[in-house]
Write a protein that holds these residues in place. Structure first.
Motif, PDB file in Angstrom:
ATOM      1  N   LEU A  35       0.823  -1.206   0.000  1.00  0.00           N
ATOM      2  CA  LEU A  35       0.000   0.000   0.000  1.00  0.00           C
ATOM      3  C   LEU A  35       0.860   1.260   0.000  1.00  0.00           C
ATOM      4  O   LEU A  35       0.586   2.216  -0.737  1.00  0.00           O
ATOM      5  N   LEU A  93      -5.155   0.191  -7.535  1.00  0.00           N
ATOM      6  CA  LEU A  93      -4.427  -0.730  -6.647  1.00  0.00           C
ATOM      7  C   LEU A  93      -4.372  -2.148  -7.205  1.00  0.00           C
ATOM      8  O   LEU A  93      -3.319  -2.791  -7.171  1.00  0.00           O
ATOM      9  N   LEU A 130      -7.668   4.610  -4.742  1.00  0.00           N
ATOM     10  CA  LEU A 130      -7.354   3.173  -4.755  1.00  0.00           C
ATOM     11  C   LEU A 130      -7.788   2.512  -6.057  1.00  0.00           C
ATOM     12  O   LEU A 130      -7.742   1.281  -6.173  1.00  0.00           O
ATOM     13  N   VAL A 179     -10.920  -4.290  -2.303  1.00  0.00           N
ATOM     14  CA  VAL A 179     -11.108  -2.848  -2.169  1.00  0.00           C
ATOM     15  C   VAL A 179     -12.570  -2.518  -2.428  1.00  0.00           C
ATOM     16  O   VAL A 179     -13.113  -2.854  -3.481  1.00  0.00           O
TER      17      VAL A 179
END
Length: 292
Positions: A229, A245, A242, A273
């Motif tokens: 992260l 990600l 995000l 997520v």
């Protein structure tokens, strides 16, 4: 496969040991050549005095000082209460007392300055570290000998001690034997009942990522997830979105086996997520990462 027994000493002054990494100096530097021959993977990285950074096998401690892998412009950490607790427990277990740390996490003084011990290792990782079980005191076999690790010997290691106290996360890689994972998992199951960091763990429950400070000071999560992260956020140059990600994790190509199903997959499939909430779908002890 047996492990190579290497006798020597731990030294910490001038270094920045944490809960899963410390520098070790063998009595005979030729032992590193033996380890390379046994490992057949990577070359060991030793300093001018023969010291090598250990990576303690099967465990991952909260980060005290992590440099993101893109620009290296910042130094990040996880909640220091637990990161320092793991570090202090490791140093105390090995025999260091009155350890004084500077603001940069480096050790300024300790009593004693050096501690004798031994490690059991069979693998060198991609960073040139000896992946090891760490011990204090006198070894049970001769220096340079090959040792088969059984339950009793494993339970005497610093690795097992830290897991049993709930101060580190289990993080298994493909070089660790099934029988040894079983012993470690028993320690994890016991610690999960309320020891150490486990009451605060949010790895599988999930957490809302509001700022980088969330990762630094507020949530206790698996360090490998923390590192991914932090690296991702640094790549985004300040953006907390995000949305990319999953693609980032896919590109990192962390291959992992979900042990309960015997399923090989990628870490990007296991990180969920939803909006700003992030969680790992499987508990750490149910995962085995493939060494690179």
């Amino acid at each position: 496969m047996p492990y190579l027994l290497i006798e020597g000493e731990y030294r910490i002054i001038g270094g920045a040991p944490d809960g899963d990494s410390i520098r070790f100096y063998p009595r005979r530097t030729a032992r590193w050549e033996q380890l390379e021959a046994l490992s057949k993977t990577h070359r060991i990285r030793q300093n001018k005095d023969g010291g090598v950074q250990l990576r303690l096998d099967a465990i991952d401690a909260l980060e005290t000082h992590y440099t993101p892998g893109v620009s290296g412009a910042s130094i990040e950490h996880q909640p220091l209460e637990y990161a320092h607790a793991a570090r202090d427990a490791l140093l105390g277990f090995l025999g260091f007392e009155q350890v004084q740390h500077g603001k940069d996490e480096k050790v300024m003084a300790s009593q004693p300055e050096r501690v004798s011990g031994f490690v059991l290792s069979k693998f060198v990782d991609v960073y040139g570290r000896a992946v090891s079980f760490a011990y204090q005191g006198t070894p049970p076999e001769r220096d340079g000998g090959l040792v088969f690790v059984e339950d009793g010997l494993l339970s005497q290691s610093a690795n097992h001690h830290l897991l049993a106290q709930g101060l580190v996360y289990p993080t298994y890689y493909s070089g660790l034997y099934f029988e040894l994972r079983r012993v470690f998992n028993a320690a994890v199951a016991s610690a999960r009942r309320g020891k150490g960091l486990w009451p605060q763990d949010r790895t599988t429950q999930g957490f809302e990522l509001k700022t980088v400070t969330t990762l630094n000071n507020r949530v206790v999560i698996l360090p490998k997830l923390f590192r991914r992260l932090i690296d991702y956020l640094e790549l985004n140059q300040g953006s907390l979105s995000l949305s990319g990600l999953e693609a980032y994790l896919r590109a990192r190509n962390d291959e992992v086996v979900v042990l309960s199903r015997g399923q090989k997959t990628g870490l990007h499939f296991l990180v969920e997520v939803k909006g700003r909430k992030v969680r790992l779908k499987e508990p750490p002890e149910n995962l085995m990462f493939l060494e690179k």
